[in-house]
Write an enzyme that holds these catalytic residues in place. Structure first.
Site, PDB file in Angstrom:
ATOM      1  CD  GLU A 122      -2.647   1.221   2.602  1.00 38.23           C
ATOM      2  OE1 GLU A 122      -3.006   0.146   3.139  1.00 38.23           O
ATOM      3  OE2 GLU A 122      -2.938   2.333   3.066  1.00 38.23           O
ATOM      4  NE  ARG A 175       0.048   8.340   5.338  1.00 34.78           N
ATOM      5  CZ  ARG A 175       0.139   7.715   6.497  1.00 34.78           C
ATOM      6  NH1 ARG A 175       1.089   8.039   7.348  1.00 34.78           N
ATOM      7  NH2 ARG A 175      -0.708   6.772   6.794  1.00 34.78           N
ATOM      8  CE  LYS A 203      -5.808   0.684   5.467  1.00 26.28           C
ATOM      9  NZ  LYS A 203      -4.779   1.695   5.526  1.00 26.28           N
TER      10      LYS A 203
HETATM   11  O1  LIG Z   1      -2.944   6.338   5.377  1.00 23.92           O
HETATM   12  C1  LIG Z   1      -3.609   5.324   5.353  1.00 23.92           C
HETATM   13  O2  LIG Z   1      -4.227   4.940   4.338  1.00 23.92           O
HETATM   14  C2  LIG Z   1      -3.690   4.545   6.594  1.00 23.92           C
HETATM   15  O3  LIG Z   1      -4.528   3.698   6.716  1.00 23.92           O
HETATM   16  C3  LIG Z   1      -2.732   4.807   7.677  1.00 23.92           C
HETATM   17  C4  LIG Z   1      -1.732   3.699   7.925  1.00 23.92           C
HETATM   18  O4  LIG Z   1      -2.326   2.478   7.720  1.00 23.92           O
HETATM   19  C5  LIG Z   1      -1.117   3.819   9.263  1.00 23.92           C
HETATM   20  O5  LIG Z   1      -0.285   4.922   9.265  1.00 23.92           O
HETATM   21  C6  LIG Z   1      -0.416   2.568   9.764  1.00 23.92           C
HETATM   22  O6  LIG Z   1       0.580   2.883  10.663  1.00 23.92           O
HETATM   23  P1  LIG Z   1       1.262   1.843  11.700  1.00 23.92           P
HETATM   24  O7  LIG Z   1       0.461   1.929  12.932  1.00 23.92           O
HETATM   25  O8  LIG Z   1       2.631   2.389  11.884  1.00 23.92           O
HETATM   26  O9  LIG Z   1       1.264   0.496  11.076  1.00 23.92           O
END
Ligand SMILES: O=C(O)C(=O)C[C@H](O)[C@H](O)COP(=O)(O)O
Length: 208
Positions: A38, A42, A126
């Site tokens: 994915e 950003r 999600k």
């Molecule tokens: O931007 C998106 O589409 C998201 O869904 C955000 C990411 O999934 C999280 O930033 C996961 O971050 P961790 O907790 O470090 O695994």
């Protein structure tokens, strides 16, 4: 798409630093046993990275993350993204994707959002930020009323809790950033990323 994501089990969530790193990164992930990514919108490198991976590493299920508008969804799809993923629920983006035949996985954090997705005909969403909104207990609670729904918990999923998520019957796959740490990516340490991918794949294989 569901079959592919189930097999992958753990989808690396990545903020690309530069387009040049995209293909070696995708090869490292695929070699490690995680042929999906994915790529989040950003960074400026997102669309170019998706395009490079789609062209050079066709076995990769490359998706776009952090897609917050239909315009970004279009950009992602034009670059070769196979699905549109977002942290929250944006109905405009969901409807644009459905109209264009693009698989879409919006983020949900509440029962109301899950129901809104069901009304759009979606069967996979999600759960974000998974650990913050209740984690495994939240998924167990959702399994009662929304028996047909599948979730992709993301946000706070780590090697220490990934098994607990993967063994929930309503979890199709998890997403996580730990497989591609920013410092390893920037340093071009693809061997180390491949090792992290292999460890994640082993963890998946131990429960599926
Ligand atoms: O931007 C998106 O589409 C998201 O869904 C955000 C990411 O999934 C999280 O930033 C996961 O971050 P961790 O907790 O470090 O695994």
């Amino acid at each position: 798409m569901q079959e592919i994501l189930y097999k992958v089990g753990i989808v690396p969530v990545i903020k690309m630093d530069c387009v040049e790193h995209a293909v070696p990164l995708a090869r490292a992930l695929a070699n490690g046993g995680l042929p999906a990514a994915e790529i989040t919108f950003r960074s400026e490198a997102a669309a170019g990275s998706i395009r490079a991976i789609a062209e050079a590493v066709p076995e990769m299920f490359v998706c776009a993350g952090t897609v917050l508008t239909p315009e970004t969804a279009q950009q992602a799809v034009e670059a070769g993204s196979k699905a549109v993923i977002s942290p929250g629920l944006n109905l405009e983006t969901v409807r644009w994707s459905i109209q264009h035949g693009v698989p879409v996985i919006p983020g949900t954090a509440t029962p109301s959002e899950v129901e809104a997705c069901m009304r759009e005909g979606l069967e996979l969403v999600k759960l974000f930020p998974a650990e913050v909104v209740g984690g495994v207990n939240m998924l167990k609670a959702m399994a009662g009323p929304y028996a047909g729904m599948k979730f992709m918990p993301t946000g706070g999923v780590k090697p220490g809790n990934a098994k607990d998520y993967l063994t929930q019957k309503n979890v199709l796959c998890c997403g996580g950033t730990w497989i591609v740490p920013m410092d390893l990516l920037e340093a071009g340490k693809f061997d180390e990323i491949e090792k992290l991918a292999r460890e994640a794949a082993q963890l998946r294989d131990s429960v599926r």
